[in-house]
Structure formats: structure tokens, C-alpha cells
Design a protein around this motif. Structure first.
Motif, mmCIF file in Angstrom:
data_model
loop_
_atom_site.group_PDB
_atom_site.id
_atom_site.type_symbol
_atom_site.label_atom_id
_atom_site.label_comp_id
_atom_site.label_asym_id
_atom_site.label_seq_id
_atom_site.Cartn_x
_atom_site.Cartn_y
_atom_site.Cartn_z
ATOM 1 N N ALA A 131 12.941 52.366 -55.241
ATOM 2 C CA ALA A 131 13.740 52.203 -54.015
ATOM 3 C C ALA A 131 12.896 52.461 -52.773
ATOM 4 C CB ALA A 131 14.938 53.143 -54.046
ATOM 5 N N TYR A 132 12.029 53.466 -52.830
ATOM 6 C CA TYR A 132 11.119 53.702 -51.697
ATOM 7 C C TYR A 132 10.298 52.441 -51.398
ATOM 8 C CZ TYR A 132 11.532 58.861 -51.255
ATOM 9 O OH TYR A 132 11.953 60.155 -51.021
ATOM 10 N N GLN A 133 9.772 51.829 -52.479
ATOM 11 C CA GLN A 133 8.943 50.647 -52.241
ATOM 12 C C GLN A 133 9.764 49.493 -51.676
ATOM 13 O OE1 GLN A 133 7.856 47.626 -54.650
ATOM 14 N NE2 GLN A 133 5.636 47.807 -54.486
ATOM 15 N N GLU A 134 10.976 49.324 -52.174
ATOM 16 C CA GLU A 134 11.841 48.277 -51.626
ATOM 17 C C GLU A 134 12.109 48.526 -50.146
ATOM 18 O OE1 GLU A 134 15.420 47.792 -53.857
ATOM 19 O OE2 GLU A 134 14.379 47.628 -55.776
ATOM 20 N N ALA A 135 12.249 49.800 -49.785
ATOM 21 C CA ALA A 135 12.534 50.156 -48.390
ATOM 22 C C ALA A 135 11.372 49.779 -47.471
ATOM 23 C CB ALA A 135 12.834 51.644 -48.277
ATOM 24 N N ILE A 136 10.154 49.827 -47.994
ATOM 25 C CA ILE A 136 8.980 49.478 -47.187
ATOM 26 C C ILE A 136 9.084 48.038 -46.677
ATOM 27 C CG2 ILE A 136 6.479 49.090 -47.264
ATOM 28 C CD1 ILE A 136 6.344 51.391 -49.337
#
Length: 387
Positions: free
Chosen positions: A181-186
């Protein structure tokens, strides 16, 4: 330019034998990781490491035993069990023809030893979470870039590292979802969707952390005061009478003394949980503190709102599922108070609302220490004065 965090730095902190300095270094490192992550996630939403910074700073006060003497003295003042203990023990000893003096000074010594036992558990939990999660955040910063062409390969490389370093006693399924999810948020351009992805990741990591911390939290709340008290009292009595009667006779009488002490000591243990809970159930935040036994207050940076605008109504289906399990008062911070911090469900109910409320509070990016203190901590020294 943000400080570069590497695995060697993390390993050195984890291996430090002195809990007070180690806690200060952990607190500072969480803050630096949070700032470094803002280069990828943006500066509108904080990561889990922001909350970890202030939770670690709060733990540091307990690890350093700040204000423990004053709290214990207040605890002793006017309690029925104190008078009962002072009455019962000399009475029991007089029955055997011996004299022993039990006073507040003696009890204060025992309670201080109990507080130290609690502090050890807090330090243990502080180290356990940092040793597990700080290397993962460090690797995430090294593996993930904002280049969309490398998105899939970077995430795969990081997740391979994640699963290769999974601890045997704990599954990493929540962490896989969180870092994904962190990476998707980027790469998410919609501010609301980005905020929800970061909140989802933060809550999952918080949930993982609290499961890991559960034994340490309950051990710190339930410090072994009964064992310490009985050991101290019987030890003192043994020294007192050893010269006057055979040792085997004292050993025969010891079970009787323990049973005589039992009810009073159990009452004392109950009272200790109250004071240790009071000391643990507050968290330092940049502009004050939160009492964990009270509902999360309205946010100061958007008056009269419980949560920032982008998190007022949740749309992300995966996040909704998690909140359905953890948050007892959907879309409201009313009912967020935790009456028993030893209860995982109550902790997570509070934490979910706290994370949601403070996610866009710019104060959460503040450093935990001033420049002079930070410099000394990085030199491996405990700064003087208030921390």
C-alpha cells in the motif's frame, strides 16, 4: 537533505546494551525514517514511523524511571492495604516472638524494584519492534524508487527481502499488504486515495506491532510485585531470625508466612496495576500528550473535525474491512478511549482513531529532541536535562 539510514546503523542501535541510550537512538531513528519516507510519500501524510517516534519517546520516560518515586509515594499515601500490611507483618512476627519494622521506606524500595521490572519490559518491547521493523523500513527506502518503470521489479525485490527476513514466531501477511500500500501511495495522484492508502498501511503495521508487543505490555502492567514483595519480606525475616532458630524451622514456617501475607499482597498487586497503567496509559505528542483512557480530541488543525478532510469518509474497501474489525466507532473518535491498555482490542480501537486523526498533523514531523540533544545522542551520549 535527510539523513541516510542504513542497516549497519540499525544493527548498531539494536546491539547497544544500555537501554536508556538505545531508546533515545531508536526514537531519533524513527523520526529520521519518517522524514526520509516523506520524499516518497509526500509531506501531507505521516508514516507509521511518526507515531513510533512519539511512542518511543513516551516509553523512554518509563525506561528512565522519570517521576516514578513521586508516583509511588502518592500510591502509598492513605491506602488501606498499606496500613494493613504495616499491621499484619509486625503482628505475625510478634506472634513468633520476633520484631520487624515495616514502613513506607521499606515498601518504597520494593515498589521501586517493581517499577524497574516494568521498565525492563517496556525497554524489551521498544527494542523488539525496532529490531523487526526498522530494517524493513530501511530496505524499503533502498529498494523503492518513484520511477514508474521500476515499480513492479522494485516491489518484488523488497517483498523478497521481507519474506526472507520473516521472524519464525510471527507472520508477515499484514506487513506485505502494508508496504504494498505504501508503494501504491507513491504513484497515486488522487490526494484522498493516497491518504487512505497510507492510513491503511499505518494501521496494518500498527496492528502487527501491537500483536508483537502484547506480552511485553501485559508484563509491564503486571509486574511481579507479589513475588518481589514475598521474596523481600521473607528474605528480611530470614536474615532477622537466622541466628536465633535453626534454618529448617524457618523453612517450615515459611509457607505459613506466605499464606498470612497472601490477601494483603494480592491487594497490593491490584493497586500496583492501577499506578503502572496510569503511568503507561499516556502518549507524548509534539504539542502535549494524549491520555489513552480518554477519547481522541477534535483535531486542532481542522477545528471541529474528528479527522482530516481526506479521511472523514473512507472509501478504500480493504481499509474499510480492517476498520470494521478494529474500530468500534466507525467514522468517529467518540468511544476511542481504552480503559485497559493490556487489552489488544481496546488498544487497536484507540490506535486506529489516533492514526486517522493525526495523519495530516504537520507537528508529527517535528523532531523529538532539540539540535543539541540530537547531536549528543548521535555521539552515543545521554543528554543532560529534560528529554
Amino acid at each position: 537533505m535527510y539523513p541516510r539510514i542504513d542497516h549497519q546503523t540499525i544493527s548498531t542501535i539494536v546491539g547497544h546494551p544500555e537501554p536508556v541510550l538505545r531508546n533515545l537512538q531508536i526514537t531519533q531513528t524513527y523520526s529520521e525514517i519518517n522524514l526520509a519516507l516523506s520524499q516518497l510519500l509526500g509531506k501531507n501524510n505521516v508514516s507509521w514511523c511518526a507515531y513510533a517516534t512519539w511512542a518511543s519517546k513516551t516509553a523512554g520516560k518509563f525506561i528512565r524511571l522519570e517521576n516514578v518515586d513521586a508516583a509511588i509515594e502518592e500510591f502509598l499515601r492513605g491506602k488501606d492495604w498499606v496500613r494493613e500490611l504495616v499491621r499484619v507483618i509486625p503482628g505475625a512476627m510478634t506472634w513468633f516472638g520476633w520484631k520487624v519494622k515495616i514502613n513506607n521506606s521499606f515498601l518504597l524500595k520494593i515498589l521501586n524494584e517493581t517499577a524497574k521490572a516494568s521498565a525492563k519490559e517496556v525497554a524489551k518491547g521498544n527494542l523488539l519492534v525496532f529490531a523487526e521493523l526498522a530494517p524493513l523500513y530501511t530496505q524499503f527506502l533502498q529498494s523503492i524508487a518513484s520511477n514508474p518503470d521500476q515499480k513492479e521489479s522494485n516491489l518484488k525485490a523488497f517483498l523478497d527481502y521481507l519474506w526472507q527476513n520473516q521472524s519464525k514466531e510471527n507472520a508477515y501477511d499484514k506487513l506485505e499488504k502494508a508496504y504494498t500500500a505504501y508503494q501504491e501511495a507513491i504513484f497515486e495522484t488522487d490526494p484522498k486515495a493516497k491518504a487512505e492508502l497510507i492510513f491503511y498501511a499505518n494501521v496494518l503495521i500498527g496492528y502487527h506491532e501491537q500483536i508483537r508487543l502484547d506480552p511485553a505490555i501485559n508484563n509491564s502492567l503486571n509486574a511481579p510485585i507479589e513475588q518481589i514483595l514475598k521474596k523481600k519480606l521473607l528474605g528480611e525475616m530470614e536474615q532477622l531470625i537466622e541466628a536465633s532458630i535453626p534454618r529448617f524451622l524457618f523453612q517450615l514456617l515459611s509457607p505459613f508466612l506466605k499464606s498470612y501475607l497472601g490477601p494483603v499482597v494480592q491487594h497490593m498487586a491490584t493497586e500496583w496495576r492501577k499506578i503502572s497503567t496510569k503511568m503507561l496509559m499516556r502518549i507524548e505528542v509534539p504539542d502535549g500528550h494524549l491520555d489513552l483512557s480518554e477519547d481522541i480530541p477534535l483535531i486542532a488543525y481542522e477545528p471541529a473535525k474528528m479527522f482530516p478532510e481526506e479521511l472523514l469518509v473512507i472509501r478504500n474497501p480493504e481499509l474499510l474491512k480492517v476498520l470494521e474489525d478494529l474500530d468500534c466507532s466507525p467514522d468517529s473518535s467518540a468511544g476511542s478511549a481504552a480503559k485497559d491498555w493490556g487489552n489488544l482490542g481496546e488498544r487497536m480501537n484507540f490506535i486506529a482513531d489516533f492514526f486517522r486523526s493525526a495523519q495530516q498533523d504537520e507537528h508529527m514531523f517535528w523532531p523529538p529532541f532539540n539540535a543539541e540533544q540530537t547531536a549528543l545522542i548521535k555521539q552515543g551520549k545521554v543528554p543532560p536535562g529534560k528529554l
